[in-house]
Design an enzyme around this catalytic site. Structure first.
Site, PDB file in Angstrom:
ATOM      1  N   HIS A  32      46.634 -14.114 -10.005  1.00 25.94           N
ATOM      2  CA  HIS A  32      45.606 -14.346  -8.958  1.00 25.94           C
ATOM      3  C   HIS A  32      44.493 -15.222  -9.550  1.00 25.94           C
ATOM      4  CE1 HIS A  32      43.406 -13.938  -5.377  1.00 25.94           C
ATOM      5  NE2 HIS A  32      43.023 -12.674  -5.431  1.00 25.94           N
ATOM      6  N   CYS A  69      37.905  -6.890  -7.849  1.00 25.20           N
ATOM      7  CA  CYS A  69      38.197  -8.018  -6.951  1.00 25.20           C
ATOM      8  C   CYS A  69      38.122  -7.628  -5.483  1.00 25.20           C
ATOM      9  CB  CYS A  69      39.555  -8.620  -7.285  1.00 25.20           C
ATOM     10  SG  CYS A  69      40.947  -7.522  -6.947  1.00 25.20           S
ATOM     11  N   ARG A  93      33.986 -16.315  -4.623  1.00 26.44           N
ATOM     12  CA  ARG A  93      35.304 -16.832  -4.243  1.00 26.44           C
ATOM     13  C   ARG A  93      35.118 -18.137  -3.458  1.00 26.44           C
ATOM     14  NH1 ARG A  93      39.680 -13.453  -3.790  1.00 26.44           N
ATOM     15  NH2 ARG A  93      40.779 -15.411  -3.451  1.00 26.44           N
ATOM     16  N   ASP A 125      40.842  -2.474 -10.680  1.00 24.63           N
ATOM     17  CA  ASP A 125      41.547  -2.977  -9.494  1.00 24.63           C
ATOM     18  C   ASP A 125      42.324  -1.799  -8.903  1.00 24.63           C
ATOM     19  OD1 ASP A 125      42.652  -4.615  -7.528  1.00 24.63           O
ATOM     20  OD2 ASP A 125      44.061  -5.630  -8.863  1.00 24.63           O
ATOM     21  N   GLN A 168      40.763 -15.671  -8.036  1.00 28.34           N
ATOM     22  CA  GLN A 168      39.890 -14.516  -8.244  1.00 28.34           C
ATOM     23  C   GLN A 168      39.166 -14.623  -9.582  1.00 28.34           C
ATOM     24  OE1 GLN A 168      39.322 -11.741  -6.133  1.00 28.34           O
ATOM     25  NE2 GLN A 168      37.662 -11.558  -7.603  1.00 28.34           N
ATOM     26  N   ARG A 177      49.482 -17.495  -0.268  1.00 30.48           N
ATOM     27  CA  ARG A 177      49.534 -16.137  -0.846  1.00 30.48           C
ATOM     28  C   ARG A 177      50.940 -15.624  -0.556  1.00 30.48           C
ATOM     29  NH1 ARG A 177      45.302 -11.235  -0.349  1.00 30.48           N
ATOM     30  NH2 ARG A 177      44.451 -12.521  -2.018  1.00 30.48           N
TER      31      ARG A 177
HETATM   32  N1   CP Z   1      40.240 -10.133  -3.794  1.00 32.63           N
HETATM   33  C1   CP Z   1      41.062 -10.619  -2.844  1.00 32.63           C
HETATM   34  O1   CP Z   1      41.889 -11.515  -3.066  1.00 32.63           O
HETATM   35  O2   CP Z   1      40.852 -10.091  -1.606  1.00 32.63           O
HETATM   36  P1   CP Z   1      41.736 -10.294  -0.306  1.00 32.63           P
HETATM   37  O3   CP Z   1      43.045  -9.584  -0.510  1.00 32.63           O
HETATM   38  O4   CP Z   1      40.919  -9.670   0.799  1.00 32.63           O
HETATM   39  O5   CP Z   1      41.952 -11.769  -0.077  1.00 32.63           O
HETATM   40  N1  NVA Z   2      46.268  -6.312  -7.307  1.00 37.92           N
HETATM   41  C1  NVA Z   2      45.940  -6.411  -5.901  1.00 37.92           C
HETATM   42  C2  NVA Z   2      44.874  -7.462  -5.694  1.00 37.92           C
HETATM   43  C3  NVA Z   2      44.433  -7.635  -4.276  1.00 37.92           C
HETATM   44  C4  NVA Z   2      43.442  -8.738  -4.097  1.00 37.92           C
HETATM   45  C5  NVA Z   2      47.190  -6.717  -5.097  1.00 37.92           C
HETATM   46  O1  NVA Z   2      47.983  -7.569  -5.512  1.00 37.92           O
HETATM   47  O2  NVA Z   2      47.371  -6.090  -4.053  1.00 37.92           O
END
Ligand code: CP
Ligand code: NVA
Length: 308
Positions: free
Chosen positions: A134, A266, A294, A225, A137, A107
């Site tokens: 992402h 998400c 997930r 989101d 997700q 990530r």
């Molecule tokens: N939805 C998601 O990716 O959650 P986290 O940021 O908790 O991993």
């Molecule tokens: N759009 C959000 C998703 C988190 C899972 C971010 O990137 O922070």
């Protein structure tokens, strides 16, 4: 050996077979304590590095549990505690880690970092979120939709609010899996036009509709989101909130969609901002199924990457 970098870079048939396998693996574990291994252990003897340069609850725990259930082991790393966070190049990090571990999930911030890691790694790399996409997700989201409502092909998804990284992967999935997607939000936060054009070229109807009530007409799924993503500067918070407030998902908006429309997010959610408590906790919400899936979807992604 295959990387899982983006949904638009993965064959439609492969996406479908991963989702089918995820569902089968979920069914096979029904009622079992979460810490017990699966019957099959395709990751036995394998070490997976999980690198986080941003916070995470779901991605972190679901990847860790998924690897363990399949008989493998994980190593949790943060950018700051690695030399990566102190000037070592991504290319060197990729080559070094490939000598120790069998697969890498990352990530990170810039999409270019993910691609560079994949280019130099000799083991599979999985995208656990970048500023731009992402994909894991959306694998879970498609799986969740299909569990509740059958094939997603031909359905109408409405994305509300910021045309962000999660929205981008939803648009990729629309193109690959043949469903339609309407984005409703302010023009300054529109989704990436390159992704919109690509999904349209694959035959999906991708619409931009500024009026949220018009957007949700005939919707099978409404998605929200956060209004401020992890990569957005905190100083933009107020401006984003002002732009996005008309796009809150509330009971009134849900009533404008099909009667059996589902609601997804998400997570993490900011209750009272992009979505109300009544929708989050209401009968159309499948947010915790999404979170659970997930785990199952990523197990299938990891098996696909390793060919096991
Ligand atoms: N939805 C998601 O990716 O959650 P986290 O940021 O908790 O991993
Ligand atoms: N759009 C959000 C998703 C988190 C899972 C971010 O990137 O922070």
């Amino acid at each position: 050996m295959r990387h899982f970098l983006d949904i638009n870079a993965t064959d439609t048939e492969d996406l479908k077979s991963m989702i089918a396998q995820a569902r089968a693996m979920k069914d096979a574990r029904a009622g079992r304590p979460k810490g017990t291994p699966d019957d099959e252990l395709p990751l036995k003897g394998q070490m997976v590095a999980l690198i986080f340069e941003k916070p995470s609850t779901r991605t972190r725990v679901s990847f860790d549990m998924g690897v363990r259930q399949m008989g493998g082991e994980t190593m949790l790393l943060t950018g700051q505690e690695m030399q990566l966070g102190h000037g070592e190049s991504i290319a060197d990090t990729a080559r070094v880690l490939s000598r120790y571990v069998d697969m890498i999930m990352i990530r990170t911030f810039e999409e270019s970092a993910l691609h560079e890691l994949a280019e130099y790694a000799s083991v599979p790399v999985i995208n656990g979120l970048t500023n731009r996409t992402h994909p894991c997700q959306i694998m879970a989201d498609v799986m969740t939709f299909e569990e509740h409502r059958g094939p997603i092909q031909g359905k109408k998804v409405v994305w509300t609010g910021d045309g962000n990284n999660v929205c981008a992967s939803f648009i990729h999935a629309a193109g690959q899996l043949g469903f339609d997607l309407t984005y409703t939000g302010p023009d300054r936060l529109d989704p990436d036009p390159e992704f919109v054009a690509e999904a349209r070229a694959k035959g999906s109807k991708i619409e931009i509709e500024r009026d949220p009530m018009k957007a949700v007409e005939g919707a099978d799924l409404i998605v929200a989101d956060t209004w401020v993503s992890m990569h957005d500067a905190p100083s933009t918070r107020e401006r984003r909130h002002n732009l996005l407030r008309p796009y809150q998902v509330n009971d009134y908006l849900m009533k404008g969609a099909k009667e059996d429309a589902l609601f997804m997010h998400c997570l993490p959610a900011h209750r009272g901002e992009e979505v109300t408590d009544s929708v989050m906790d209401g009968p159309q919400s499948v947010i915790f199924d999404e979170a659970e899936n997930r785990l199952h979807a990523q197990k299938a992604v990891m098996r696909w990457c390793l060919g096991v």
